[in-house]
Design a protein around this motif. Structure first.
Motif, mmCIF file in Angstrom:
data_model
loop_
_atom_site.group_PDB
_atom_site.id
_atom_site.type_symbol
_atom_site.label_atom_id
_atom_site.label_comp_id
_atom_site.label_asym_id
_atom_site.label_seq_id
_atom_site.Cartn_x
_atom_site.Cartn_y
_atom_site.Cartn_z
ATOM 1 N N PHE A 23 3.383 -33.271 26.782
ATOM 2 C CA PHE A 23 3.080 -31.714 26.817
ATOM 3 C C PHE A 23 1.813 -31.562 25.660
ATOM 4 N N TYR A 24 1.974 -32.012 24.620
ATOM 5 C CA TYR A 24 0.855 -31.898 23.621
ATOM 6 C C TYR A 24 -0.673 -32.599 24.255
ATOM 7 N N ASP A 25 -0.573 -33.580 24.779
ATOM 8 C CA ASP A 25 -1.498 -34.295 25.088
ATOM 9 C C ASP A 25 -2.323 -33.569 26.342
ATOM 10 N N ALA A 26 -1.433 -33.044 27.364
ATOM 11 C CA ALA A 26 -1.713 -32.489 28.441
ATOM 12 C C ALA A 26 -2.876 -31.244 27.931
ATOM 13 N N ALA A 27 -2.030 -30.475 27.003
ATOM 14 C CA ALA A 27 -2.943 -29.269 26.320
ATOM 15 C C ALA A 27 -4.249 -29.761 25.819
ATOM 16 N N GLU A 28 -3.905 -30.884 25.018
ATOM 17 C CA GLU A 28 -5.521 -31.389 24.348
ATOM 18 C C GLU A 28 -6.407 -31.985 25.365
ATOM 19 N N ALA A 29 -6.073 -32.434 26.242
ATOM 20 C CA ALA A 29 -6.960 -33.076 27.303
ATOM 21 C C ALA A 29 -8.063 -31.924 27.729
ATOM 22 N N PHE A 30 -7.638 -30.826 27.920
ATOM 23 C CA PHE A 30 -8.813 -29.839 28.371
ATOM 24 C C PHE A 30 -9.681 -29.722 27.184
ATOM 25 N N ASN A 31 -9.094 -29.634 25.750
ATOM 26 C CA ASN A 31 -10.135 -29.674 24.621
ATOM 27 C C ASN A 31 -11.050 -30.554 24.772
ATOM 28 N N ILE A 32 -10.705 -31.765 24.946
ATOM 29 C CA ILE A 32 -11.380 -33.119 24.800
ATOM 30 C C ILE A 32 -12.524 -33.027 25.966
ATOM 31 N N ALA B 230 -32.852 -42.401 27.902
ATOM 32 C CA ALA B 230 -32.550 -41.135 27.083
ATOM 33 C C ALA B 230 -31.311 -40.549 27.514
ATOM 34 N N GLN B 231 -31.287 -40.372 28.677
ATOM 35 C CA GLN B 231 -30.020 -39.456 29.184
ATOM 36 C C GLN B 231 -28.828 -40.562 29.112
ATOM 37 N N MET B 232 -28.881 -41.790 29.484
ATOM 38 C CA MET B 232 -28.066 -42.646 29.580
ATOM 39 C C MET B 232 -27.380 -42.852 27.836
ATOM 40 N N ASP B 233 -28.281 -42.998 27.183
ATOM 41 C CA ASP B 233 -27.775 -43.211 25.570
ATOM 42 C C ASP B 233 -27.100 -41.867 25.180
ATOM 43 N N LYS B 234 -27.571 -40.766 25.600
ATOM 44 C CA LYS B 234 -27.131 -39.496 25.200
ATOM 45 C C LYS B 234 -25.709 -39.377 25.793
ATOM 46 N N ARG B 235 -25.356 -39.559 27.074
ATOM 47 C CA ARG B 235 -24.033 -39.484 27.551
ATOM 48 C C ARG B 235 -23.243 -40.573 26.840
ATOM 49 N N MET B 236 -23.532 -41.741 26.756
ATOM 50 C CA MET B 236 -22.717 -42.831 26.389
ATOM 51 C C MET B 236 -22.278 -42.886 24.654
ATOM 52 N N ARG B 237 -22.944 -42.054 23.863
ATOM 53 C CA ARG B 237 -22.622 -41.978 22.443
ATOM 54 C C ARG B 237 -21.870 -40.704 22.158
ATOM 55 N N LYS B 238 -21.441 -39.980 23.347
ATOM 56 C CA LYS B 238 -20.572 -38.717 23.188
ATOM 57 C C LYS B 238 -19.210 -39.192 22.353
ATOM 58 N N LEU B 239 -18.715 -40.440 22.751
ATOM 59 C CA LEU B 239 -17.502 -40.750 22.331
ATOM 60 C C LEU B 239 -17.332 -41.485 21.218
ATOM 61 N N ASN B 240 -18.300 -41.630 20.526
ATOM 62 C CA ASN B 240 -18.409 -42.664 19.205
ATOM 63 C C ASN B 240 -17.365 -41.963 18.180
ATOM 64 N N ALA B 241 -17.289 -40.827 18.162
ATOM 65 C CA ALA B 241 -16.373 -40.269 16.936
ATOM 66 C C ALA B 241 -14.900 -39.765 17.341
ATOM 67 N N LEU B 242 -14.796 -40.134 19.035
ATOM 68 C CA LEU B 242 -13.618 -39.572 19.310
ATOM 69 C C LEU B 242 -12.031 -40.190 18.821
ATOM 70 N N SER B 243 -12.149 -41.547 18.492
ATOM 71 C CA SER B 243 -10.932 -41.958 18.026
ATOM 72 C C SER B 243 -10.656 -41.528 16.869
ATOM 73 N N LYS B 244 -11.746 -41.007 15.990
ATOM 74 C CA LYS B 244 -11.361 -40.661 14.602
ATOM 75 C C LYS B 244 -10.850 -39.361 14.936
ATOM 76 N N ASN B 245 -11.422 -38.668 15.835
ATOM 77 C CA ASN B 245 -10.954 -36.853 15.794
ATOM 78 C C ASN B 245 -9.694 -36.888 16.512
ATOM 79 N N PHE B 246 -9.220 -38.028 17.319
ATOM 80 C CA PHE B 246 -7.988 -37.971 18.289
ATOM 81 C C PHE B 246 -6.813 -38.299 17.414
ATOM 82 N N ASN B 247 -5.787 -37.235 17.555
ATOM 83 C CA ASN B 247 -4.723 -37.272 16.816
ATOM 84 C C ASN B 247 -3.529 -38.518 16.890
#
Length: 586
Positions: free
Chosen positions: A342-351, A448-465
């Motif tokens: 339940f909670y992860d489904a709701a959070e998936a849209f935020n991510i 530039a575009q590849m690097d931009k896209r790929m660095r999006k998730l650098n902080a996700l594991s720290k921000n993911f509950n």
């Protein structure tokens, strides 16, 4: 008096087996008992053996029981297939119509009850399942009145006469069973439950409810086992909040339609199983390069191809991470309980919106279709965060330039607008593009575009509950058990037994599969003498992902099961006790 019970009903599909288990469970849930159920069924509409195994307890349970106390059989095949699960002192309650037999020299008692004959006397043989419910209740010492509200809710729309007939069937079944039991009375009387109100739901319902709570207002999908219940739930609920569901002609259309709706600013999802996800892969790549938010639910089942469409497996893991051609940022979340679903489904849209990426919510058949008791959900934990999308703002541009939808930013996340926003015009294409979206094949722009896209998730594991659920009581564990999705409860039970034997055991259930939570899992791996990864596939996919990200391959072993059935606690316990060889299976 007992505090826990395992009950199973079986017969041919189409005989009311599912409704028998449903009515039995709902009544017990309303009394305040905890329940955990798993349904075994064939990949056809009618015919073929099916059964529903229910665990009833005064305390929380998250796994199928090893053995069986009561087997309710509508045919001899049910006895033949499931008899081996019965413990010493267990009982079989069978329809007398088929002259049931059980193996000789066993400490199991057979009670033949004329389910069909009693039901026919009351007007229709279809009510034989209600007779069986009544017979089961007599064994447990439950008054048949506990089913009144349940029967009223299910059959009330058909009229009071139907309700009364079904309740009479329950009563007659109970009375007949009491006569057979005689002075023994209720031989498996349960300790009283706490009477608390709790939800009773499958994982798919929790996912659909979480999507609704998380702001989803549109779903495009094609029916497929074991994901269809998500669509069926939202078909009923979304129109009440101004949303809708469209059943598409195939999974390709479902995914591209979801991308289009998200591009338009509507939180949208689609859901499928392995074969459908295979068809979606090109479209997922489109979402990745256009940086369009997208939420997809993959309910894993037995593969490849049609495989075992109604059986348990966890073999989509590598495909969900690496299935798309090219390289895109992607998030794969794996809830391990109905509450987390339940909670992860709701959070998936935020991510998806904050990082502008495809998010795959990965479940398995046991989690998606297994029905269990759930404590009341905390809706204050659900929030809506839309990232760099401001529906009320107008972007500022210079010299009437196109809006820089794919602007190279430090965090890798570009500004976003929905179509029709003043000053928000930009080009959208599946080919590589410059900041304004116009096609560009220049080498510098590509980097530039590849690097931009790929660095999006650098902080996700720290921000993911809570990317790794950890039950780690020991700094120097003898054993670390690792799993994902529905194996959590089974591992926890095995862990308790191993601890009772004097072993120091830790447990890690990985909830964020990609990007991999290296920092959270590595200390647990290092502090354990031995690591056993428990998963329902033939190649040890999770174990291989752990080795790729963390090394330590010399201490990591696999415990695998891929026969279409979930793990039982005793299987994990026994294999860990005797020592699991690398890449072993049971």
């Amino acid at each position: 008096m007992i505090s826990q019970l395992s009950w199973k009903v079986g017969g041919q599909q189409g005989e009311g087996i599912e409704s028998t288990g449903e009515i039995f469970c709902i009544a017990l849930n309303r009394l305040g008992y905890y329940l955990y159920g798993y349904r075994h069924f064939s990949s056809r509409i009618k015919g073929g053996h099916t059964n529903n195994k229910i665990r009833v307890s005064t305390t929380e349970v998250r796994a199928i029981s090893d053995d069986l106390d009561i087997l309710v059989a509508f045919d001899q095949e049910t006895i033949d297939v499931n008899f081996h699960e019965l413990r010493t002192g267990g009982i079989v309650i069978a329809d007398a119509k088929f002259n049931p037999t059980i193996p000789d020299s066993t400490n199991v008692t057979l009670y033949a009850v004329p389910f069909t004959d009693i039901a026919t006397e009351l007007g229709t043989s279809l009510m034989k399942n209600m007779v069986a419910v009544g017979a089961s209740s007599a064994v447990l010492g439950l008054d048949e009145s506990v089913y009144l509200d349940v029967v009223q809710g299910i059959f009330g729309r058909k009229g009071q006469q139907i309700v009364d007939k079904n309740m009479e069937a329950v009563k007659r079944g109970s009375e007949y069973m009491k006569e057979l039991l005689g002075e023994k009375g209720s031989i498996m009387r349960l300790n009283p439950a706490d009477g608390q109100n709790r939800l009773f739901m499958i994982g798919n319902d929790a996912i659909a409810f979480g999507a609704l709570a998380g702001g989803a207002r549109f779903m495009a999908a094609y029916p497929i086992t074991p994901a269809s219940e998500i669509m069926e739930y939202l078909i009923k609920k979304l129109p009440k909040v101004g949303g809708t569901v469209i059943q598409t002609e195939d999974e390709i259309a479902a995914c591209t339609m979801a991308i289009g709706a998200n591009y338009g600013g509507v939180r949208t999802l689609t859901a499928s199983a392995g074969p459908g996800l295979s068809l979606m892969m090109e479209a997922i790549g489109l979402a990745g390069i256009t940086e369009t938010p997208l939420v997809i639910v993959d309910t894993q089942r037995g593969g490849p191809s049609t495989g075992l469409p109604t059986k348990q497996e966890q073999s989509d893991l590598m495909a969900m991470i690496y299935g798309t051609h090219g390289e895109i940022p992607k998030v794969v979340i794996a809830p391990s309980t109905v509450e987390e679903a339940f909670y992860d489904a709701a959070e998936a849209f935020n991510i998806a919106e904050e990082y502008q990426v495809p998010v795959i919510l990965l479940t398995d058949l046991q989690l998606s279709l297994g029905k269990q008791t759930v404590d009341p959900l905390d809706y204050s934990k659900v929030s809506v965060r839309r990232g760099k999308l401001d529906l009320n703002a107008q972007p500022e541009i210079e010299n009437k330039e196109y809006f820089k939808r794919y602007e190279v930013t430090e965090d890798g996340i570009s500004p976003r607008v929905i179509p029709g926003t003043k000053n928000g015009i930009h080009h959208v294409t599946g080919v590589e593009h410059a900041e304004t979206g116009k096609p560009s094949e220049g080498a510098a722009n590509r980097i530039a575009q590849m690097d931009k896209r790929m660095r999006k998730l650098n902080a996700l594991s720290k921000n993911f509950n809570n990317p790794v659920y950890a039950n780690a009581k020991h700094d120097d564990a003898d054993l670390l058990l690792v799993g994902f999705n529905s194996t959590r409860g089974t591992i926890e039970e095995a862990m308790e037994r191993l601890e009772q034997d004097g072993l120091k055991v830790n447990h890690a259930q990985i909830r964020l599969i990609h990007p991999f939570p290296t920092e959270e899992l590595l200390p647990l791996i290092k502090s354990a003498k031995r690591v056993v990864v428990v998963e329902n596939n033939a190649t040890g996919q999770l174990a291989n992902i752990i080795k790729m990200n963390l090394g330590n391959s010399e201490k990591i072993s696999s415990l695998l099961k891929y026969d279409g059935n979930p793990f039982l606690p005793k299987e994990i316990y026994n294999e860990c006790k005797k020592g699991v060889v690398l890449n072993g299976n049971i």
